[in-house]
Write an enzyme that holds these catalytic residues in place. Structure first.
Site, PDB file in Angstrom:
ATOM      1  N   LYS A 156       4.230  -0.746   1.196  1.00 52.33           N
ATOM      2  CA  LYS A 156       4.737  -1.763   2.126  1.00 52.33           C
ATOM      3  C   LYS A 156       6.057  -2.265   1.528  1.00 52.33           C
ATOM      4  O   LYS A 156       6.093  -3.278   0.823  1.00 52.33           O
ATOM      5  CB  LYS A 156       3.705  -2.885   2.284  1.00 52.33           C
ATOM      6  CG  LYS A 156       4.005  -3.850   3.389  1.00 52.33           C
ATOM      7  CD  LYS A 156       2.836  -4.790   3.636  1.00 52.33           C
ATOM      8  CE  LYS A 156       3.211  -5.981   4.497  1.00 52.33           C
ATOM      9  NZ  LYS A 156       3.595  -5.662   5.864  1.00 52.33           N
TER      10      LYS A 156
HETATM   11  C1  LIG Z   1       4.130  -1.240   9.703  1.00 51.83           C
HETATM   12  C2  LIG Z   1       2.838  -1.970   9.630  1.00 51.83           C
HETATM   13  N1  LIG Z   1       1.708  -1.334  10.004  1.00 51.83           N
HETATM   14  C3  LIG Z   1       0.515  -1.941   9.961  1.00 51.83           C
HETATM   15  C4  LIG Z   1       0.396  -3.260   9.541  1.00 51.83           C
HETATM   16  C5  LIG Z   1      -0.945  -3.915   9.478  1.00 51.83           C
HETATM   17  O1  LIG Z   1      -1.349  -4.093   8.151  1.00 51.83           O
HETATM   18  P1  LIG Z   1      -2.281  -5.290   7.715  1.00 51.83           P
HETATM   19  O2  LIG Z   1      -3.467  -5.247   8.600  1.00 51.83           O
HETATM   20  O3  LIG Z   1      -2.616  -5.010   6.309  1.00 51.83           O
HETATM   21  O4  LIG Z   1      -1.502  -6.531   7.869  1.00 51.83           O
HETATM   22  C6  LIG Z   1       1.539  -3.955   9.148  1.00 51.83           C
HETATM   23  C7  LIG Z   1       1.462  -5.340   8.665  1.00 51.83           C
HETATM   24  O5  LIG Z   1       1.464  -5.564   7.492  1.00 51.83           O
HETATM   25  C8  LIG Z   1       2.791  -3.296   9.177  1.00 51.83           C
HETATM   26  O6  LIG Z   1       3.906  -3.939   8.813  1.00 51.83           O
END
Ligand SMILES: Cc1ncc(COP(=O)(O)O)c(C=O)c1O
Length: 313
Positions: A156
């Site tokens: 991330k």
């Molecule tokens: C590109 C992306 N995909 C999926 C998610 C969902 O991830 P999470 O459920 O861990 O927040 C996020 C958010 O963080 C994101 O930025």
């Protein structure tokens, strides 16, 4: 929505005043996008307040840092404790928590070797991310998600969000709440900041991580809840057109939580109303997060807050 400030931000092991949490314009991260971060929610509950899946988020932060060879001076336990400390010091819940690891001020040039690793954790009040009474109207983006072996989707990283911005800005400009991106092979990947789920004939589908999707913590929560509810679940590659003939489609994410989708490219999803399976899963998800259902999967980390009113600096 403007950021609502709080009194403190955690920086490298210490709480510092919000307005002192600044970095120099010549920091490595500003020029080369060298940061990894998290987004976490703390929910207010009848019995107090609790952070949702804190260790899983902080482990993903450590994993993202590892992929980019960023060595942190803090371990998982210390990072989790830091999140609790900053929330308790600021006295703000419910809130959104933003930990970030970045390469700071040191040398100029792509090599990050001479730039220090800085860790910050902020928290602040934040409401709904996708305002969608009855479901969001979304589009398929003309932008693809990151190709494998370019920018790693499992990290991330701040740089990934340049792609997310393209997806989101295009959708907004064209009057949609959000965009769903395909991967470079034309298969469904994810939203700009959300994972995607599809229901068809009673089966719950979501793309596997190999389709350039982030390993969402909410995605994992939904898969766990669905299995617990006895719903058939499959992680498999999804062609774009499945979205147009699905019975139900919804987004998941820490910011988006569980958000039903009403239409895709102006084609109604099912009858255009949030579906039964989406509602069942959302009910269990919000029930656990808001402390109205038992924390059967051990997802909550309690925090002690005397006042629940947002405190501004
Ligand atoms: C590109 C992306 N995909 C999926 C998610 C969902 O991830 P999470 O459920 O861990 O927040 C996020 C958010 O963080 C994101 O930025």
């Amino acid at each position: 929505m403007p950021i609502q400030t709080t009194p403190n931000i955690w920086h490298n092991g210490k709480l510092i005043p919000w307005e002192q949490a600044t970095i120099h314009v010549m920091s490595h991260v500003i020029h080369y996008g060298s940061c990894v971060f998290e987004g976490i929610r703390c929910y207010k509950q009848p019995q107090g307040s609790a952070v949702f899946r804190l260790p899983e988020h902080m482990q993903r932060l450590l994993d993202s840092a590892r992929i980019y060879r960023m060595e942190l001076d803090f371990n998982l336990e210390e990072l989790c404790a830091a999140v609790v400390d900053v929330i308790e010091a600021n006295g703000v819940a419910p809130c959104y928590i933003r930990p970030i690891v970045l390469r700071g001020y040191g040398e100029i040039g792509v090599s990050p070797k001479g730039s220090p690793i800085e860790v910050y954790i902020a928290n602040f009040p934040w409401g709904k991310y996708i305002e969608s009474q009855g479901g969001a109207d979304v589009c398929i983006s003309s932008w693809n998600r990151l190709a494998p072996n370019t920018l790693p989707s499992l990290a991330k990283a701040g740089a990934n969000y340049m792609n997310s911005q393209l997806i989101h800005m295009e959708a907004e400009t064209n009057g949609y709440a959000e965009g769903i991106a395909l991967d470079v092979n034309g298969l469904v990947s994810e939203g700009s900041g959300e994972n995607v789920f599809v229901v068809r004939n009673g089966v719950l589908y979501t793309p596997p991580l190999a389709n350039s999707a982030l390993s969402g913590i909410t995605r994992d929560s939904v898969l766990t809840i669905a299995r617990h509810l006895g719903l058939p679940v499959t992680e498999q590659a999804l062609p774009r057109e499945l979205l147009y003939i699905a019975d139900e489609v919804f987004f998941t994410g820490t910011a988006a939580e569980v958000s039903p989708i009403r239409s895709i490219d102006r084609i109604l999803v099912g009858d255009g109303k949030p579906g039964e399976i989406t509602k069942k899963i959302a009910d269990e998800f919000f029930g656990i997060a808001n402390g109205l259902k038992p924390d059967r999967f051990g997802w909550l980390t309690p925090v002690k807050i005397s006042s629940h009113e947002p405190v501004t600096a």
